[in-house]
Design an enzyme around this catalytic site. Structure first.
Site, PDB file in Angstrom:
ATOM      1  N   ARG A  59      11.876  -4.969   5.469  1.00  0.00           N
ATOM      2  CA  ARG A  59      11.526  -3.567   5.159  1.00  0.00           C
ATOM      3  C   ARG A  59      12.338  -2.568   5.969  1.00  0.00           C
ATOM      4  O   ARG A  59      12.573  -2.749   7.149  1.00  0.00           O
ATOM      5  CB  ARG A  59      10.045  -3.323   5.444  1.00  0.00           C
ATOM      6  CG  ARG A  59       9.715  -1.810   5.468  1.00  0.00           C
ATOM      7  CD  ARG A  59       8.266  -1.518   5.393  1.00  0.00           C
ATOM      8  NE  ARG A  59       7.509  -2.105   6.471  1.00  0.00           N
ATOM      9  CZ  ARG A  59       6.180  -2.065   6.527  1.00  0.00           C
ATOM     10  NH1 ARG A  59       5.495  -1.482   5.575  1.00  0.00           N
ATOM     11  NH2 ARG A  59       5.554  -2.624   7.526  1.00  0.00           N
ATOM     12  N   LYS A  92       0.842  -1.206   0.000  1.00  0.00           N
ATOM     13  CA  LYS A  92       0.000   0.000   0.000  1.00  0.00           C
ATOM     14  C   LYS A  92       0.875   1.253   0.000  1.00  0.00           C
ATOM     15  O   LYS A  92       0.730   2.130  -0.847  1.00  0.00           O
ATOM     16  CB  LYS A  92      -0.946   0.006   1.219  1.00  0.00           C
ATOM     17  CG  LYS A  92      -1.830  -1.234   1.317  1.00  0.00           C
ATOM     18  CD  LYS A  92      -2.772  -1.179   2.511  1.00  0.00           C
ATOM     19  CE  LYS A  92      -2.089  -1.212   3.867  1.00  0.00           C
ATOM     20  NZ  LYS A  92      -1.410  -2.505   4.177  1.00  0.00           N
ATOM     21  N   ARG A 124      10.673  -0.541  11.399  1.00  0.00           N
ATOM     22  CA  ARG A 124       9.519  -0.257  12.256  1.00  0.00           C
ATOM     23  C   ARG A 124       9.484  -1.204  13.441  1.00  0.00           C
ATOM     24  O   ARG A 124       9.819  -2.371  13.318  1.00  0.00           O
ATOM     25  CB  ARG A 124       8.231  -0.389  11.431  1.00  0.00           C
ATOM     26  CG  ARG A 124       7.789   0.921  10.817  1.00  0.00           C
ATOM     27  CD  ARG A 124       6.715   0.752   9.784  1.00  0.00           C
ATOM     28  NE  ARG A 124       5.530   0.019  10.235  1.00  0.00           N
ATOM     29  CZ  ARG A 124       4.439  -0.134   9.499  1.00  0.00           C
ATOM     30  NH1 ARG A 124       4.378   0.398   8.294  1.00  0.00           N
ATOM     31  NH2 ARG A 124       3.407  -0.831   9.958  1.00  0.00           N
ATOM     32  N   ARG A 157      -0.990  -8.804  13.586  1.00  0.00           N
ATOM     33  CA  ARG A 157      -1.494  -7.908  12.537  1.00  0.00           C
ATOM     34  C   ARG A 157      -2.267  -8.695  11.493  1.00  0.00           C
ATOM     35  O   ARG A 157      -3.316  -8.253  11.014  1.00  0.00           O
ATOM     36  CB  ARG A 157      -0.321  -7.140  11.897  1.00  0.00           C
ATOM     37  CG  ARG A 157       0.263  -6.071  12.827  1.00  0.00           C
ATOM     38  CD  ARG A 157       1.680  -5.692  12.471  1.00  0.00           C
ATOM     39  NE  ARG A 157       1.779  -4.980  11.194  1.00  0.00           N
ATOM     40  CZ  ARG A 157       2.923  -4.757  10.559  1.00  0.00           C
ATOM     41  NH1 ARG A 157       4.076  -5.197  11.074  1.00  0.00           N
ATOM     42  NH2 ARG A 157       2.934  -4.102   9.422  1.00  0.00           N
ATOM     43  N   ARG A 159     -10.442  -0.070   8.912  1.00  0.00           N
ATOM     44  CA  ARG A 159      -9.858  -1.364   9.253  1.00  0.00           C
ATOM     45  C   ARG A 159     -10.799  -2.248  10.041  1.00  0.00           C
ATOM     46  O   ARG A 159     -10.469  -3.402  10.312  1.00  0.00           O
ATOM     47  CB  ARG A 159      -8.650  -1.105  10.126  1.00  0.00           C
ATOM     48  CG  ARG A 159      -7.325  -1.471   9.510  1.00  0.00           C
ATOM     49  CD  ARG A 159      -6.319  -1.205  10.603  1.00  0.00           C
ATOM     50  NE  ARG A 159      -5.051  -1.767  10.374  1.00  0.00           N
ATOM     51  CZ  ARG A 159      -4.078  -1.195   9.675  1.00  0.00           C
ATOM     52  NH1 ARG A 159      -4.276  -0.059   9.065  1.00  0.00           N
ATOM     53  NH2 ARG A 159      -2.912  -1.767   9.587  1.00  0.00           N
TER      54      ARG A 159
HETATM   55  P1  AP5 Z   1       4.753  -1.541   2.052  1.00  0.00           P
HETATM   56  O1  AP5 Z   1       4.309  -0.854   0.804  1.00  0.00           O
HETATM   57  O2  AP5 Z   1       5.517  -0.739   3.026  1.00  0.00           O
HETATM   58  O3  AP5 Z   1       3.525  -2.280   2.760  1.00  0.00           O
HETATM   59  P2  AP5 Z   1       2.120  -1.757   3.287  1.00  0.00           P
HETATM   60  O4  AP5 Z   1       1.043  -2.404   2.514  1.00  0.00           O
HETATM   61  O5  AP5 Z   1       2.106  -0.253   3.354  1.00  0.00           O
HETATM   62  O6  AP5 Z   1       2.129  -2.447   4.716  1.00  0.00           O
HETATM   63  P3  AP5 Z   1       2.104  -1.877   6.198  1.00  0.00           P
HETATM   64  O7  AP5 Z   1       2.903  -2.824   7.026  1.00  0.00           O
HETATM   65  O8  AP5 Z   1       2.459  -0.430   6.247  1.00  0.00           O
HETATM   66  O9  AP5 Z   1       0.583  -2.048   6.510  1.00  0.00           O
HETATM   67  P4  AP5 Z   1      -0.109  -2.116   7.867  1.00  0.00           P
HETATM   68  O10 AP5 Z   1      -1.502  -2.060   7.440  1.00  0.00           O
HETATM   69  O11 AP5 Z   1       0.277  -3.244   8.708  1.00  0.00           O
HETATM   70  O12 AP5 Z   1       0.500  -0.844   8.653  1.00  0.00           O
HETATM   71  P5  AP5 Z   1      -0.095   0.603   8.967  1.00  0.00           P
HETATM   72  O13 AP5 Z   1       1.031   1.562   8.918  1.00  0.00           O
HETATM   73  O14 AP5 Z   1      -1.311   0.868   8.191  1.00  0.00           O
HETATM   74  O15 AP5 Z   1       5.613  -2.820   1.616  1.00  0.00           O
HETATM   75  C1  AP5 Z   1       6.147  -3.694   2.584  1.00  0.00           C
HETATM   76  C2  AP5 Z   1       7.542  -4.183   2.154  1.00  0.00           C
HETATM   77  O16 AP5 Z   1       7.433  -4.985   0.984  1.00  0.00           O
HETATM   78  C3  AP5 Z   1       8.501  -3.040   1.786  1.00  0.00           C
HETATM   79  O17 AP5 Z   1       9.786  -3.387   2.199  1.00  0.00           O
HETATM   80  C4  AP5 Z   1       8.410  -2.969   0.248  1.00  0.00           C
HETATM   81  O18 AP5 Z   1       9.619  -2.510  -0.322  1.00  0.00           O
HETATM   82  C5  AP5 Z   1       8.152  -4.424  -0.116  1.00  0.00           C
HETATM   83  N1  AP5 Z   1       7.281  -4.570  -1.293  1.00  0.00           N
HETATM   84  C6  AP5 Z   1       6.198  -3.807  -1.653  1.00  0.00           C
HETATM   85  N2  AP5 Z   1       5.642  -4.268  -2.792  1.00  0.00           N
HETATM   86  C7  AP5 Z   1       6.376  -5.366  -3.159  1.00  0.00           C
HETATM   87  C8  AP5 Z   1       6.274  -6.280  -4.255  1.00  0.00           C
HETATM   88  N3  AP5 Z   1       5.329  -6.169  -5.208  1.00  0.00           N
HETATM   89  N4  AP5 Z   1       7.191  -7.300  -4.306  1.00  0.00           N
HETATM   90  C9  AP5 Z   1       8.155  -7.427  -3.346  1.00  0.00           C
HETATM   91  N5  AP5 Z   1       8.287  -6.583  -2.291  1.00  0.00           N
HETATM   92  C10 AP5 Z   1       7.401  -5.570  -2.193  1.00  0.00           C
HETATM   93  O19 AP5 Z   1      -0.537   0.415  10.486  1.00  0.00           O
HETATM   94  C11 AP5 Z   1       0.387   0.194  11.516  1.00  0.00           C
HETATM   95  C12 AP5 Z   1      -0.344   0.064  12.854  1.00  0.00           C
HETATM   96  O20 AP5 Z   1      -1.019   1.298  13.175  1.00  0.00           O
HETATM   97  C13 AP5 Z   1      -1.452  -0.994  12.914  1.00  0.00           C
HETATM   98  O21 AP5 Z   1      -0.932  -2.275  13.197  1.00  0.00           O
HETATM   99  C14 AP5 Z   1      -2.319  -0.446  14.041  1.00  0.00           C
HETATM  100  O22 AP5 Z   1      -1.752  -0.703  15.308  1.00  0.00           O
HETATM  101  C15 AP5 Z   1      -2.280   1.041  13.785  1.00  0.00           C
HETATM  102  N6  AP5 Z   1      -3.351   1.479  12.864  1.00  0.00           N
HETATM  103  C16 AP5 Z   1      -3.173   2.050  11.632  1.00  0.00           C
HETATM  104  N7  AP5 Z   1      -4.368   2.331  11.070  1.00  0.00           N
HETATM  105  C17 AP5 Z   1      -5.313   1.900  11.935  1.00  0.00           C
HETATM  106  C18 AP5 Z   1      -6.737   1.888  11.899  1.00  0.00           C
HETATM  107  N8  AP5 Z   1      -7.419   2.360  10.834  1.00  0.00           N
HETATM  108  N9  AP5 Z   1      -7.387   1.366  12.980  1.00  0.00           N
HETATM  109  C19 AP5 Z   1      -6.732   0.897  14.046  1.00  0.00           C
HETATM  110  N10 AP5 Z   1      -5.373   0.872  14.144  1.00  0.00           N
HETATM  111  C20 AP5 Z   1      -4.665   1.374  13.090  1.00  0.00           C
HETATM  112 ZN    ZN Z   2       1.987   1.139   4.984  1.00  0.00          ZN
END
Ligand code: AP5
Ligand code: ZN
Length: 225
Positions: A127, A13, A169, A180, A88
């Site tokens: 990552r 994402k 992270r 997660r 979410r």
């Molecule tokens: P990357 O693009 O960074 O992944 P992402 O989809 O953004 O994953 P996240 O881990 O950020 O998602 P998340 O939903 O767990 O975290 P969030 O920050 O929202 O890619 C990942 C890796 O893969 C990178 O190294 C990249 O280079 C590589 N990659 C990408 N595409 C690739 C491909 N095609 N092939 C190979 N490699 C690839 O949330 C974090 C925390 O915040 C949550 O756990 C929760 O505690 C809290 N939180 C956030 N939003 C909410 C909400 N709405 N409600 C409640 N709690 C929340």
């Molecule tokens: Zn993200």
């Protein structure tokens, strides 16, 4: 244009968002980035969220909905926005729909990145991120220019644009990832059934190299506009 960028942790994402922002000319709203900024700044909200995030749990619905509500009120969201990591839970989804309905709007597009769980551990554990911009790198799949043939470390993993050090992270551990993913399947996946009947959900196979995933997203958003 109100779009949800949907997918499990590590789906890509954050990696794909900048290209969508550039193409559609609307901002990316990542609740994860906003929460991490609050933790780094040591605000009251950050203190409440820190522990939950580190263990891979979900922050309360009220907290994140308020964050989004405040962010949406800012001028640059007037033409639309891309939601990354929100909603979410079904509760967040209902609150979002109600909030948008008040303004005569609704979710117009959901890009759902599909990746099997087995692939996500390697993506998450390899990552490195640039804290300021949220840019994501990977030791193997998306290395920064600075790495070359060296071992990944704080000295060799530097942001391509600023040259600043990258970091890992706190929730990018195998243990936190397990929670997660559990939360994702139990609480988040049902959201797709909610938007499915409106015909706005576009599933994309994101278990492919990044440029291929982007080509599919670009085709989907171009077709939609
Ligand atoms: P990357 O693009 O960074 O992944 P992402 O989809 O953004 O994953 P996240 O881990 O950020 O998602 P998340 O939903 O767990 O975290 P969030 O920050 O929202 O890619 C990942 C890796 O893969 C990178 O190294 C990249 O280079 C590589 N990659 C990408 N595409 C690739 C491909 N095609 N092939 C190979 N490699 C690839 O949330 C974090 C925390 O915040 C949550 O756990 C929760 O505690 C809290 N939180 C956030 N939003 C909410 C909400 N709405 N409600 C409640 N709690 C929340
Ligand atoms: Zn993200």
């Amino acid at each position: 244009k109100i779009m949800i960028l949907f997918g499990p942790p590590g789906a890509g994402k954050g990696s794909q968002a900048p290209k969508i922002v550039e193409t559609l000319g609307i901002p990316q709203l990542s609740t994860g980035d906003m929460l991490r900024a609050a933790v780094a700044a040591g605000t009251e909200l950050g203190k409440q969220a820190e522990g939950v995030m580190k263990s891979g749990g979900l922050v309360s619905d009220e907290l994140v909905v308020n964050l989004i509500k405040e962010r949406i009120a800012v001028d640059d969201c007037s033409k639309g926005f891309i939601l990354d990591g929100f909603p979410r839970t079904m509760e967040q989804t209902k609150m979002l729909d109600a909030m948008l309905a008040e303004a005569g709007e609704k979710v117009g597009f959901v890009v759902a990145l599909d990746v099997p769980d087995e692939v996500l551990t390697e993506r998450i554990c390899g990552r490195w991120v640039h804290k300021e911009s949220g840019r994501s790198y990977h030791i193997k799949f998306a290395p920064p220019k600075s790495l070359g043939e060296q071992e990944p470390s704080a000295e060799t993993m530097l942001d391509d644009e600023t040259g600043e050090p990258l970091m890992q992270r706190k929730d990018d551990t195998e243990e936190a990832l397990k929670s997660r993913l559990e939360n994702y399947h139990a609480m988040t996946v049902p959201i797709l059934d909610h938007y499915g009947p409106a015909g706005v959900v576009h599933k994309i196979d994101a278990n492919r190299p990044q440029p291929e995933v982007w080509a599919s997203i670009e085709a989907a958003i171009t077709y939609q506009n």
